[in-house]
Design an enzyme around this catalytic site. Structure first.
Site, PDB file in Angstrom:
ATOM      1  CE1 TYR A 144      -3.626   2.688   0.707  1.00 27.94           C
ATOM      2  CE2 TYR A 144      -2.287   3.274   2.562  1.00 27.94           C
ATOM      3  CZ  TYR A 144      -3.339   3.319   1.608  1.00 27.94           C
ATOM      4  OH  TYR A 144      -4.212   4.573   1.509  1.00 27.94           O
ATOM      5  CG  ASP A 239       5.630   3.775   0.656  1.00 29.76           C
ATOM      6  OD1 ASP A 239       5.848   4.233   1.871  1.00 29.76           O
ATOM      7  OD2 ASP A 239       4.393   3.585   0.406  1.00 29.76           O
ATOM      8  CE  LYS A 267       0.849   5.092   8.363  1.00 28.97           C
ATOM      9  NZ  LYS A 267       0.962   3.958   7.275  1.00 28.97           N
TER      10      LYS A 267
HETATM   11  C1  LIG Z   1       0.273   4.853   5.733  1.00 24.42           C
HETATM   12  C2  LIG Z   1       1.171   4.386   4.385  1.00 24.42           C
HETATM   13  C3  LIG Z   1       1.067   5.428   3.491  1.00 24.42           C
HETATM   14  C4  LIG Z   1       0.155   6.629   3.088  1.00 24.42           C
HETATM   15  O1  LIG Z   1       0.538   7.470   4.230  1.00 24.42           O
HETATM   16  P1  LIG Z   1      -0.721   8.498   4.708  1.00 24.42           P
HETATM   17  O2  LIG Z   1      -0.376   9.355   5.602  1.00 24.42           O
HETATM   18  O3  LIG Z   1      -1.868   7.638   5.332  1.00 24.42           O
HETATM   19  O4  LIG Z   1      -1.191   9.252   3.365  1.00 24.42           O
HETATM   20  C5  LIG Z   1       2.023   5.209   2.265  1.00 24.42           C
HETATM   21  N1  LIG Z   1       2.810   4.071   2.360  1.00 24.42           N
HETATM   22  C6  LIG Z   1       2.611   3.159   3.304  1.00 24.42           C
HETATM   23  C7  LIG Z   1       3.875   2.097   3.287  1.00 24.42           C
HETATM   24  C8  LIG Z   1       2.066   3.332   4.352  1.00 24.42           C
HETATM   25  O5  LIG Z   1       1.869   2.575   5.512  1.00 24.42           O
END
Ligand SMILES: *Cc1c(COP(=O)(O)O)cnc(C)c1O
Length: 433
Positions: A144, A239, A267
């Site tokens: 994701y 990511d 995060k």
């Molecule tokens: C949470 C998450 C996102 C998106 O971040 P948001 O602040 O919710 O937009 C993107 N990549 C990964 C791996 C994530 O866990």
């Protein structure tokens, strides 16, 4: 335990907020119930509006590596707020944050702050396309990367929980440039690269996949991606929105010793406030406006409250050497879960890297989205409910991680293991697995 207050708020919320929640993962549909409404939190504990207290393993889905309401973070936000909440003009704290990120994350030479992980991945993909002059993006099933149009193809997190492959509202013309491949399948990536590698702008990957439960990269997978990107002139995007500052000060790239071209952060970097960031090689980042021609902007980017909170967390992480403690607590947690499952005769596949992990309710070895989906989600639902009743809050979905924070105490972990022993026995009774 009574949940009248949460139920009442939820009913009211459903009238004015779609599904009653501002992010689908907060819905408790997959575990057959309704969401808690939270009143306050401190350390490892959250308290709902009915006054029930839980040991929290969601930690706002990852940001709270120091636990809730850490004094350094609270103080940083308060003192920043007293000096104004936003200016739209540069501040020293943005410079200090950028320097800290460059110092901590091995591959980052320049960094741009945004307000969410989604913005970070969206911008990194645009930059990769602008830099290479190519359109195609390779991603992995069950990873994701936020709700970016081009990346919402066979995604993990809420889509995995709700069992939907993509989303209406994304034109085929956009999705057709995204190729999604099974995680850990380097052979499949090589085949795609051999066929169209010169059209691929970037391969984007969660170096440890943490949005389909937690799936660990197999030996050589990340190194193989690095090699193929270099060979075909595509960019490698890590990511690290979850893994950044979580697995080590320098994230998964430090743990696995791989240098991506671009890295997305989120995060933890916001300390519980809305922040994302993307950064990487200087020659690539220099393509961003106003230095270069690739455009990206944000009214609240580098917001002083958010920067102050994030910087406070990064300073603690850099200075206090918390990672060994996190690792040993998470190891204790993982082993305890596996033992409790085994004692009850329930089959689980337990994964863990550093302070994140997942217990998959399956007898298969989980190495990609397909094997993750072999999990008995009904069994997980029973487990979730039984843990909740015993004062332990887990993610309301099989396809999410547990997050251990510095605030979890030995007593928290022991209480959790005690609850898990009972919960697995109930799973055995009700699901007979
Ligand atoms: C949470 C998450 C996102 C998106 O971040 P948001 O602040 O919710 O937009 C993107 N990549 C990964 C791996 C994530 O866990």
């Amino acid at each position: 335990m009574a949940w009248e207050g949460s139920k009442k708020f939820y009913e009211e919320a459903c009238e004015v907020i779609p599904g009653g929640v501002n992010s689908p993962v907060r819905s408790a549909r997959a575990v057959g119930s309704t969401p808690l409404f939270i009143k306050e939190a401190r350390g490892s504990r959250i308290v709902d509006v009915d006054g029930n207290s839980y040991i929290d393993y969601v930690a706002s889905w990852g940001p709270l590596i120091l636990g809730h309401a850490h004094p350094r973070v609270v103080e940083a936000v308060k003192s920043a707020a007293e000096r104004g909440t936003s200016y739209g003009i540069p501040t020293e704290v943005e410079l200090r944050m950028a320097r800290m990120v460059v110092e901590m994350v091995p591959s980052i030479e320049m960094v741009r702050m945004v307000s969410s992980g989604t913005e970070a991945t969206m911008s990194a993909v645009r930059l990769a396309r602008g830099f290479t002059g190519r359109k195609k993006i390779i991603k992995f099933n069950g990873c994701y990367h936020g709700h970016v149009d081009s990346l919402l193809v066979r995604s993990g997190s809420g889509l995995a929980t709700l069992g939907i492959p993509g989303s209406p509202g994304i034109p085929d013309e956009v999705a057709q440039h995204t190729i999604s491949i099974p995680y850990n399948n380097l052979g499949a990536v090589r085949e795609v690269m051999e066929a169209t590698g010169r059209e691929v702008a970037a391969i984007i990957v969660e170096p440890v996949a943490a949005n389909m439960g937690v799936v660990v990269p197999e030996d050589g997978f990340l190194a193989g991606l690095r090699e193929l990107c270099t060979q075909y002139g595509a960019l490698l995007i890590f990511d690290e929105v979850i893994t950044g500052f979580r697995l080590a000060p320098g994230g998964a790239q430090q743990v696995y010793g791989i240098m991506p071209d671009l890295t997305c952060l989120g995060k933890i970097i916001g300390g519980g406030l809305p922040v994302g960031a993307y950064g990487g090689r200087r020659d690539i980042m220099a393509r961003m406006a106003p230095e270069g021609d690739v455009y990206q902007a944000g009214t609240l980017s580098g917001n002083p409250l958010a920067m102050s909170a994030g910087l406070a967390v990064l300073q603690v992480l850099r200075d206090e050497g918390l990672y060994e403690g996190l690792d040993s607590k998470a190891g204790y947690f993982s082993r305890g879960m596996a033992q409790a499952a085994e004692a009850a005769g329930v089959k689980v596949f337990q994964t863990r890297v550093g302070s994140i992990g997942c217990a998959f309710f399956t007898d298969r070895m989980v190495r990609d989205f397909e094997t993750a989906q072999s999990s008995d989600t009904q069994a997980y639902a029973v487990f979730f409910q039984e843990m909740l009743k015993r004062g332990v809050y887990l993610a309301p979905s099989q396809f999410e991680a547990f997050f251990i924070s510095a605030a979890h105490t030995a007593e928290d972990l022991d209480r959790t293991m005690e609850a898990a022993r009972h919960a697995f026995e109930r799973v055995k009774e009700l699901r007979g697995m």
